[in-house]
Scaffold this active site. Structure first.
Site, PDB file in Angstrom:
ATOM      1  N   CYS A  98       0.855  -1.190   0.000  1.00 20.41           N
ATOM      2  CA  CYS A  98       0.000   0.000   0.000  1.00 20.41           C
ATOM      3  C   CYS A  98       0.893   1.242   0.000  1.00 20.41           C
ATOM      4  O   CYS A  98       1.837   1.344   0.801  1.00 20.41           O
ATOM      5  CB  CYS A  98      -0.887   0.000   1.243  1.00 20.41           C
ATOM      6  SG  CYS A  98      -1.835   1.533   1.419  1.00 20.41           S
ATOM      7  N   GLU A 128       2.579  -5.933   8.565  1.00 21.98           N
ATOM      8  CA  GLU A 128       2.979  -4.549   8.265  1.00 21.98           C
ATOM      9  C   GLU A 128       4.106  -4.102   9.196  1.00 21.98           C
ATOM     10  O   GLU A 128       5.050  -3.421   8.774  1.00 21.98           O
ATOM     11  CB  GLU A 128       1.782  -3.603   8.398  1.00 21.98           C
ATOM     12  CG  GLU A 128       2.173  -2.159   8.089  1.00 21.98           C
ATOM     13  CD  GLU A 128       1.059  -1.163   8.346  1.00 21.98           C
ATOM     14  OE1 GLU A 128      -0.117  -1.529   8.161  1.00 21.98           O
ATOM     15  OE2 GLU A 128       1.353  -0.024   8.732  1.00 21.98           O
ATOM     16  N   ASN A 226      -7.285  -3.582  11.462  1.00 17.22           N
ATOM     17  CA  ASN A 226      -8.273  -2.500  11.419  1.00 17.22           C
ATOM     18  C   ASN A 226      -9.668  -3.001  11.751  1.00 17.22           C
ATOM     19  O   ASN A 226     -10.475  -2.272  12.339  1.00 17.22           O
ATOM     20  CB  ASN A 226      -8.215  -1.777  10.072  1.00 17.22           C
ATOM     21  CG  ASN A 226      -8.871  -2.550   8.950  1.00 17.22           C
ATOM     22  OD1 ASN A 226     -10.053  -2.446   8.732  1.00 17.22           O
ATOM     23  ND2 ASN A 226      -8.096  -3.361   8.224  1.00 17.22           N
TER      24      ASN A 226
END
Length: 313
Positions: A98, A128, A226
């Site tokens: 991303c 991540e 998330n």
């Protein structure tokens, strides 16, 4: 009595996830199957299974990729070590990291170039976080909570910086940043600006949703950072909130006595799963009335890698 079903706005796919999925689909169309993808391209079983059916092969490490095979890095990003390994093995790589995660990588690298130690606020073990830690040269400290800050040992408190994972809770991250500023007054960093627009928009939307409903259902994977934050926010606002992979995971007992049910979805959950959940609710109840909360209309788009831009879909 008709039960209200209220959908959060925005919910579901963000631009980074849409880009990553499109990269795999276009790579398969351009080069033919199989295309190898390191780790889940995004945290969602439905997405992964759909891509498998089209010709994607998901692997955990690059040594599982045959020599010369097209390889895609996931939206979460990878460490420098992984990129180096791909180069040593001469693997043709397409990077689906991303762009907002890549921005955090560069931010951390700029601090490191100025001889700052970097504190990464994030969750240990998340892809991540592993990728970001492995992109920043020099010392990187990982903290998740204000308590972690109390035991943090650094070489020079006057040369300290921080960056954050993009999918954290805005409120929780502010608490960690405040703890860092109290203990290390000269620390520098971006406040919560690293937390991506999509994460912040979905968190704001679920707060609005919590004011309207008796129960919140969050569609998303259990390992989706998330998505977990959305469930936590609903719970913190006093509304029973449940994170479910799909409609089959819904427990009808959760809805007992509820006049209004809220639905949202993590940034890696496709809208199909939301619609299937609505279908399950229709099957369970004599009648439901579906509405969508007012909210932000996202129109963010990220560029595809150059070699894939002209591939017809």
């Amino acid at each position: 009595m008709v039960m209200r079903v209220i959908l959060a706005q925005p919910r579901g796919f963000c631009a980074g996830v849409e880009r990553a999925i499109e990269i795999v689909e276009r790579a398969i169309r351009l080069y033919g199957p199989p295309v190898y993808v390191r780790h889940e391209i995004v945290h969602n079983k439905r997405v992964v299974e759909d891509l498998k059916a089209k010709g994607a092969v998901f692997v955990e490490e690059l040594n599982e990729v045959p020599k010369g095979a097209i390889t895609v890095f996931s939206a979460h990003g990878v460490s420098q070590r992984v990129e180096d390994t791909a180069r040593e093995r001469s693997l043709p790589v397409i990077d689906a990291t991303c762009p907002l995660v890549a921005k955090v990588h560069k931010e951390g690298q700029r601090y490191a170039e100025k001889d700052y130690e970097v504190v990464l606020i994030g969750h240990e073990g998340h892809p991540e976080v592993e990728g970001t830690m492995g992109r920043i040269p020099g010392k990187v400290h990982l903290v998740s909570t204000p308590q972690d800050v109390t035991t943090l040992e650094v070489s020079d408190p006057s040369k300290l910086s921080y960056v954050t994972q993009t999918t954290l809770s805005v409120d929780d991250t502010r608490e960690v940043i405040e703890a860092l500023k109290v203990r290390f007054p000269k620390i520098v960093g971006p406040d919560v600006k690293d937390i991506c627009y999509a994460t912040q928009n979905r968190q704001a939307a679920v707060r609005e949703l919590a004011r309207e409903v008796d129960v919140i259902l969050v569609v998303g994977a259990q390992n989706s950072s998330n998505s977990n934050r959305l469930r936590e926010i609903g719970t913190e606002m006093g509304v029973p909130s449940y994170l479910i992979d799909d409609a089959a995971a819904l427990d009808p007992a959760w809805l007992k006595g509820a006049d209004a049910v809220g639905i949202t979805a993590g940034a890696s959950a496709p809208e199909d799963l939301v619609q299937e959940l609505i279908g399950r609710l229709r099957a369970l109840d004599t009648g439901i009335d579906v509405e969508v909360l007012d909210g932000i209309q996202e129109n963010v788009q990220f560029k595809l890698p150059e070699e894939l831009r002209d591939v017809a879909m």
